[in-house]
Motif scaffolding. Structure first.
Motif, PDB file in Angstrom:
ATOM      1  N   LEU A 127     -55.415  -0.355   3.739  1.00  0.00           N
ATOM      2  CA  LEU A 127     -54.452  -0.716   4.853  1.00  0.00           C
ATOM      3  C   LEU A 127     -53.817  -1.982   4.304  1.00  0.00           C
ATOM      4  O   LEU A 127     -52.624  -2.183   4.745  1.00  0.00           O
ATOM      5  N   ALA A 128     -54.348  -2.855   3.824  1.00  0.00           N
ATOM      6  CA  ALA A 128     -53.807  -3.806   3.258  1.00  0.00           C
ATOM      7  C   ALA A 128     -52.434  -3.587   2.307  1.00  0.00           C
ATOM      8  O   ALA A 128     -51.238  -4.366   2.504  1.00  0.00           O
ATOM      9  N   THR A 129     -52.589  -2.659   1.562  1.00  0.00           N
ATOM     10  CA  THR A 129     -51.407  -2.333   0.784  1.00  0.00           C
ATOM     11  C   THR A 129     -50.115  -1.776   1.522  1.00  0.00           C
ATOM     12  O   THR A 129     -49.143  -1.997   1.474  1.00  0.00           O
ATOM     13  N   VAL A 130     -50.707  -0.991   2.788  1.00  0.00           N
ATOM     14  CA  VAL A 130     -49.597  -0.443   3.803  1.00  0.00           C
ATOM     15  C   VAL A 130     -48.816  -1.457   4.285  1.00  0.00           C
ATOM     16  O   VAL A 130     -47.844  -1.487   4.474  1.00  0.00           O
ATOM     17  N   ILE A 131     -49.741  -2.497   4.707  1.00  0.00           N
ATOM     18  CA  ILE A 131     -48.937  -3.626   5.519  1.00  0.00           C
ATOM     19  C   ILE A 131     -48.041  -4.373   4.649  1.00  0.00           C
ATOM     20  O   ILE A 131     -47.068  -4.770   4.867  1.00  0.00           O
ATOM     21  N   ILE A 132     -48.542  -4.600   3.243  1.00  0.00           N
ATOM     22  CA  ILE A 132     -47.696  -5.468   2.284  1.00  0.00           C
ATOM     23  C   ILE A 132     -46.201  -4.575   2.143  1.00  0.00           C
ATOM     24  O   ILE A 132     -45.369  -5.092   2.238  1.00  0.00           O
ATOM     25  N   ALA A 133     -46.542  -3.376   2.168  1.00  0.00           N
ATOM     26  CA  ALA A 133     -45.422  -2.534   1.886  1.00  0.00           C
ATOM     27  C   ALA A 133     -44.425  -2.537   3.105  1.00  0.00           C
ATOM     28  O   ALA A 133     -43.179  -2.639   2.979  1.00  0.00           O
ATOM     29  N   HIS A 134     -45.175  -2.515   4.245  1.00  0.00           N
ATOM     30  CA  HIS A 134     -44.394  -2.598   5.458  1.00  0.00           C
ATOM     31  C   HIS A 134     -43.457  -3.931   5.558  1.00  0.00           C
ATOM     32  O   HIS A 134     -42.484  -3.839   6.098  1.00  0.00           O
ATOM     33  N   ILE A 135     -44.210  -4.915   5.403  1.00  0.00           N
ATOM     34  CA  ILE A 135     -43.686  -6.232   5.256  1.00  0.00           C
ATOM     35  C   ILE A 135     -42.312  -6.202   4.498  1.00  0.00           C
ATOM     36  O   ILE A 135     -41.218  -6.763   4.966  1.00  0.00           O
ATOM     37  N   ALA A 136     -42.572  -5.555   3.251  1.00  0.00           N
ATOM     38  CA  ALA A 136     -41.561  -5.794   2.271  1.00  0.00           C
ATOM     39  C   ALA A 136     -40.390  -4.933   2.903  1.00  0.00           C
ATOM     40  O   ALA A 136     -39.212  -5.516   2.508  1.00  0.00           O
ATOM     41  N   PHE A 137     -40.390  -3.804   3.565  1.00  0.00           N
ATOM     42  CA  PHE A 137     -39.101  -3.195   3.852  1.00  0.00           C
ATOM     43  C   PHE A 137     -38.676  -3.552   5.155  1.00  0.00           C
ATOM     44  O   PHE A 137     -37.556  -3.646   5.543  1.00  0.00           O
ATOM     45  N   SER A 138     -39.424  -4.446   5.994  1.00  0.00           N
ATOM     46  CA  SER A 138     -38.892  -4.811   7.370  1.00  0.00           C
ATOM     47  C   SER A 138     -38.109  -5.915   7.140  1.00  0.00           C
ATOM     48  O   SER A 138     -37.332  -6.157   8.031  1.00  0.00           O
ATOM     49  N   ILE A 139     -38.508  -6.927   6.255  1.00  0.00           N
ATOM     50  CA  ILE A 139     -37.847  -8.399   6.123  1.00  0.00           C
ATOM     51  C   ILE A 139     -36.522  -8.168   6.020  1.00  0.00           C
ATOM     52  O   ILE A 139     -35.697  -8.906   6.792  1.00  0.00           O
ATOM     53  N   ALA A 140     -35.999  -7.043   5.592  1.00  0.00           N
ATOM     54  CA  ALA A 140     -34.359  -6.995   5.501  1.00  0.00           C
ATOM     55  C   ALA A 140     -33.850  -6.637   6.884  1.00  0.00           C
ATOM     56  O   ALA A 140     -32.846  -7.244   7.466  1.00  0.00           O
ATOM     57  N   TYR A 141     -34.541  -5.920   7.632  1.00  0.00           N
ATOM     58  CA  TYR A 141     -34.016  -5.515   8.840  1.00  0.00           C
ATOM     59  C   TYR A 141     -33.804  -6.764   9.709  1.00  0.00           C
ATOM     60  O   TYR A 141     -32.793  -7.072  10.473  1.00  0.00           O
ATOM     61  N   VAL A 142     -35.153  -7.572   9.758  1.00  0.00           N
ATOM     62  CA  VAL A 142     -35.328  -8.724  10.588  1.00  0.00           C
ATOM     63  C   VAL A 142     -34.034  -9.657  10.217  1.00  0.00           C
ATOM     64  O   VAL A 142     -33.415 -10.127  10.995  1.00  0.00           O
ATOM     65  N   THR A 143     -33.925  -9.839   8.665  1.00  0.00           N
ATOM     66  CA  THR A 143     -32.819 -10.935   8.334  1.00  0.00           C
ATOM     67  C   THR A 143     -31.523 -10.405   8.934  1.00  0.00           C
ATOM     68  O   THR A 143     -30.781 -11.231   9.400  1.00  0.00           O
ATOM     69  N   ILE A 144     -31.201  -9.311   8.872  1.00  0.00           N
ATOM     70  CA  ILE A 144     -29.789  -8.899   9.085  1.00  0.00           C
ATOM     71  C   ILE A 144     -29.385  -9.059  10.729  1.00  0.00           C
ATOM     72  O   ILE A 144     -28.496  -9.375  11.120  1.00  0.00           O
ATOM     73  N   VAL A 145     -30.676  -8.768  11.512  1.00  0.00           N
ATOM     74  CA  VAL A 145     -30.307  -8.920  13.209  1.00  0.00           C
ATOM     75  C   VAL A 145     -30.075 -10.283  13.232  1.00  0.00           C
ATOM     76  O   VAL A 145     -29.357 -10.728  13.968  1.00  0.00           O
TER      77      VAL A 145
END
Lengths: 258, 274, 339
Positions: A127-145
């Protein structure tokens, strides 16, 4: 007349976007397996609720989405704000690049990273690796908005606050943050959805105890048409619909005094 | 203090985006291990293999389908975005409606189309019970189905930036055109469309690039009968266990996307929309 | 409730739920989907006071990708027999201690000393199946061989498996060549056959084709015997045939991963799976042929799943191919798929 034409077209377009889901939901109540209507039945819902894999998948998806969305919103907001005040071409470039990276590449590259580091750290995929991966690809979306919202903000407001004696942090907290609060909420919601919906990257970095809902649905779909998938989808749509309604209501509440 | 705010993002991206990417770059220059995995010697063989006509054909095919999907999204998405931009009070509601299907799983959406397009799916059942067709129409497992799936999944990606552009258009420009005697269609062609060019560009990029790397949609809706770049890459990392080749193909795909994006970023107004 | 309280409240629920997870010793088992009776898992858990963390995968490759570097977290996996030797060679598997598997005698005679692992060093045979042809008796002429799948009358109503080994193998056998051929000329001929067939083909589908067979969307399909048995149960008009030119057999074996720190418990689990009533229950749920002879006697005989000796003799157990032959086939597969 053109206005009516446009309105009619838009209605059809929205119907196109929603029709498949409506159909799925309607047929989740079908007693039969295929498209012949064989009577109303809650059989598939009962099957869906009784499936332990689905329940585990849902729980995992919710945990991952909430944690990943929270952390990526924090990191992304900080990054957007930082980039608003200072130029950061490498960070900005990497964020855009991460957006255009195909999911399979993101997933495989993270798998490779984990596999190499875990040789030395004796850790496991999970689960930890999944969470790390999700944070990695979500940051870009958040930053853009949030960057988009910040572009319409006046930098001089913060400076004015500091001229009046506020610290940098106070200026941010009391001037800028309230202005971007709706964008932060929107970005957080977007990160939540993107995380909940992800299949490709998750399936590549998941390990024991970390099957998410999309992974379970995918496995079911691979085994053939099953109205259980319809029932699950209907439940997801309703659940998210309710979340949206609540968030809309909260937004209206926040905006009503003004 | 403000610089420090950039640190978490910089750290995370460095660790979990840049480092993995570096590993992929390294993999692309190594050789395929006996049973998968990678091993030395270092070689450019994987990149050289990509120049093979077979893979170039796959790339060409992906470019073609992605262009088609993007064009369809533009065609279908522009009027919708225009409508929403002019909807006044209800703008937000319509936007939420456009986004609502996105709250469900991507797989569920694709699966819904299988449900609709199959021989015993909804469309065929309705048409045959109305007596309009004798045999079921082959709607699934072909390029058409793949296009429908791609357009369906990426339409909101076009509508949103398009809406953002159209919303910022100065209504007085259109009034001025009308005052000068232009009819609505003319205003559309000569005022609105040129001004909405950044929206087109932004929307097109946001649709085209993911389409290029898509593999689930062509896999599920295309019946596995055609190979797009995304399928090729996925195949290399799973069935074929040829990580170097898959890495090389991924890098080429990313390079193409990055080049396209860089070209778009040069246009300032488009940049503000993405 | 305002927005500030909403998100944390929503977040608290799953976190609390996660804390309630149990603390018994664990065994992590990764298996194919619907390959075990959940009641059997619970039985094992109660008998040994452990918690079995069970998850499923859909393909060997998916499993291999995670298991390859030795930190996937799983203890027991079920590779197909042809993967055992390469996996062992690459140090992914722990050797089995046969003294800890007293129930091994329950295995069917054919699987006690199988060709791929005569000393049962790496994996205990679990379930097996074959690839053959399913067709709809009432809507198409009887099929008896792979060549029947090239019949133009089946245009658009025919599917093949989305699996390079099965498709290329079927083409080779149709031409009279060995299933595991590494001869370039033979492989090229097989490729031509596959590309010719593509024009008649509806799609490359695996288990998903079952429902399309039942609803008569598809009239003939290359399919695994497990899926065939399920389809025939749902629609008796379907028939399954083992092609006359030969066909591949696959055996999924229970193996222990080298990275596992729970080999004792894993051996107990493997032994548990070998007990006749457990194996029979699992076979009933999986609807496939079990390698457990004692369990077979408890189950009804299904000719689709258990071919008689004469038909069985035509079957081939594929082996892992040398690296360059594998690479060549991979390229052929890409060529076939993109033709």
């Amino acid at each position: 007349m053109r206005k009516h034409l446009l309105a009619t077209y838009s209605a059809l377009a929205l119907l196109f976007l929603h029709a498949p889901l409506l159909i799925l939901i309607v047929f989740s109540f079908n007693a039969g397996r295929f498209t012949r209507w064989e009577g109303l039945s809650l059989h598939w819902y009962r099957a869906a609720m009784a499936d332990p894999q689905l329940a585990d998948g849902l729980l995992n998806s919710v945990i991952v989405a909430l944690i990943a969305a929270t952390v990526s919103t924090l990191i992304g907001t900080a990054a957007a704000y930082g980039m608003w005040r200072h130029r950061a071409p490498w960070l900005s470039g990497s964020l855009y690049l991460s957006l255009v990276t195909p999911e399979i590449v993101t997933g495989v590259s993270l798998l490779a990273l984990f596999q190499w580091t875990f040789r030395f750290l004796h850790l496991h995929l999970g689960l930890a690796t999944v969470i790390i991966a999700h944070i990695a690809f979500s940051i870009a979306y958040v930053t853009i908005v949030i960057s988009a919202r910040l572009r319409n903000c006046d930098r001089s407001l913060e400076e004015a606050a500091m001229d009046l004696g506020a610290t940098e942090w106070a200026a941010f907290r009391r001037v800028t943050l309230p202005l971007i609060a709706p964008a932060v909420a929107a970005a957080g919601l977007l990160a939540l959805v993107v995380s909940f919906d992800d299949y490709v990257i998750t399936s590549l970095v998941a390990g024991v105890d970390s099957e998410t809902l999309p992974m379970v649905i995918y496995a079911m779909a691979r085994r053939g048409v099953s109205p259980v998938v319809n029932a699950v989808s209907a439940l997801i749509v309703v659940a998210f619909g309710i979340i949206i309604l609540i968030s809309q209501h909260l937004q209206a509440e926040d905006e009503s005094p003004t | 203090m403000r610089r420090a705010l950039l640190l978490p993002a910089r750290l995370w991206i460095a660790l979990f985006f840049a480092a993995p990417l570096a590993i992929i770059c390294a993999y692309s220059l190594l050789t395929r291990g006996d049973y998968g995995g990678v091993e030395t010697p270092w070689t450019l063989e994987s990149f050289a293999r990509l120049a093979d006509p077979l893979y170039l054909a796959i790339l060409w095919r992906s470019l073609w389908i992605s262009t088609l999907a993007t064009a369809l999204c533009a065609l279908l998405g522009f009027p919708l975005a225009l409508f929403i931009a002019r909807a006044g009070r209800h703008k937000n509601l319509y936007l939420q409606l456009v986004l609502l299907p996105f709250w469900t799983s991507f797989l569920v959406r694709t699966y819904a189309w299988i449900f609709i397009l199959r021989d015993t799916g909804l469309i065929n059942t309705v048409l045959s019970s109305l007596g309009l067709i004798a045999k079921p129409l082959p709607l699934l497992y072909n390029d058409g189905a793949v296009l429908i799936g791609l357009v369906y999944n990426f339409l909101p990606f076009f509508v949103l930036p398009m809406f953002a552009t159209l919303e910022r258009l100065d209504p007085s420009l259109m009034e001025a055109a009308a005052d000068l005697g232009a009819r609505p269609l003319s205003t559309l062609r000569r005022v609105i469309l040129p001004l909405s060019a950044p929206g087109f560009v932004a929307g097109a990029v946001l649709v085209f690039i993911p389409c290029l790397g898509a593999y689930l949609t062509p896999d599920l809706l295309g019946g596995g009968k055609s190979v797009m770049v995304g399928n090729l890459i996925q195949n290399q990392f799973t069935t074929a266990r040829d990580w170097p080749f898959g890495s090389a193909a991924s890098l080429i795909l990313m390079l193409a996307s990055a080049v396209l994006l860089a070209a778009v970023m040069r246009s300032r107004t488009a940049r503000e929309l993405i | 409730m305002n927005r500030r309280a909403f998100i944390p409240t929503l977040a608290a629920i799953p976190v609390l739920a996660a804390c309630a997870r149990d603390r018994r010793p664990r065994l992590n088992v990764w298996n194919w989907s619907t390959y075990i009776d959940p009641a059997m898992l619970t039985g094992f858990e109660n008998e040994h006071g452990v918690h079995v963390r069970y998850a499923t995968y859909e393909s060997n490759e998916e499993m291999l990708a995670k298991v390859m570097t030795g930190n996937s977290g799983w203890d027991v996996v079920f590779p197909t027999h042809s993967r055992l030797a390469p996996m062992a060679r690459n140090g992914m598997l722990a050797p089995l201690d046969l003294s800890r598997l007293p129930a091994l005698g329950n295995l069917d005679a054919r699987f006690r000393h199988p060709a791929w692992d005569p000393d049962l060093h790496w994996g205990v045979p679990y379930m097996w199946n074959a690839t053959g042809i399913v067709y709809n008796r009432t809507q198409t002429a009887a099929l008896t061989a792979w060549s029947g799948l090239w019949n133009p009358a089946l245009r658009g109503r025919l599917t093949m498996l989305d699996d390079p080994e099965d498709v290329i193998g079927a083409c080779l056998q149709k031409l009279g060549d060995p299933f595991g051929s590494t001869d370039i000329r033979q492989l090229q001929a097989a490729r031509r056959e596959a590309i010719d067939q593509k024009q008649l083909l509806r799609a490359y589908l695996n288990a998903e084709v079952r429902d399309q067979l039942v609803s008569s969307d598809v009239l003939a399909a290359q399919i695994w015997s497990t899926t065939a048995a399920q389809a025939i149960h749902a629609e008796p008009k379907l028939s399954f045939v083992y092609p006359s030119e030969g066909y591949p057999l696959y055996c999924d074996c229970a193996s222990i991963l080298k990275e596992s720190t729970r080999t004792d418990l894993a051996h107990q689990f493997l032994n548990f799976l070998l007990e006749p009533d457990v194996a029979a229950a699992n076979a009933r749920v999986a609807e496939t042929a079990t390698a457990n002879g004692a369990a077979q006697r408890l189950l009804p005989h299904d000719p689709v799943l258990y071919p008689d000796n004469e038909i069985y003799a035509r079957g081939v157990w594929p082996t892992a191919l040398p690296s360059d032959a594998q690479r060549y086939r991979d390229r052929l597969w890409t060529e076939i798929k993109s033709a």
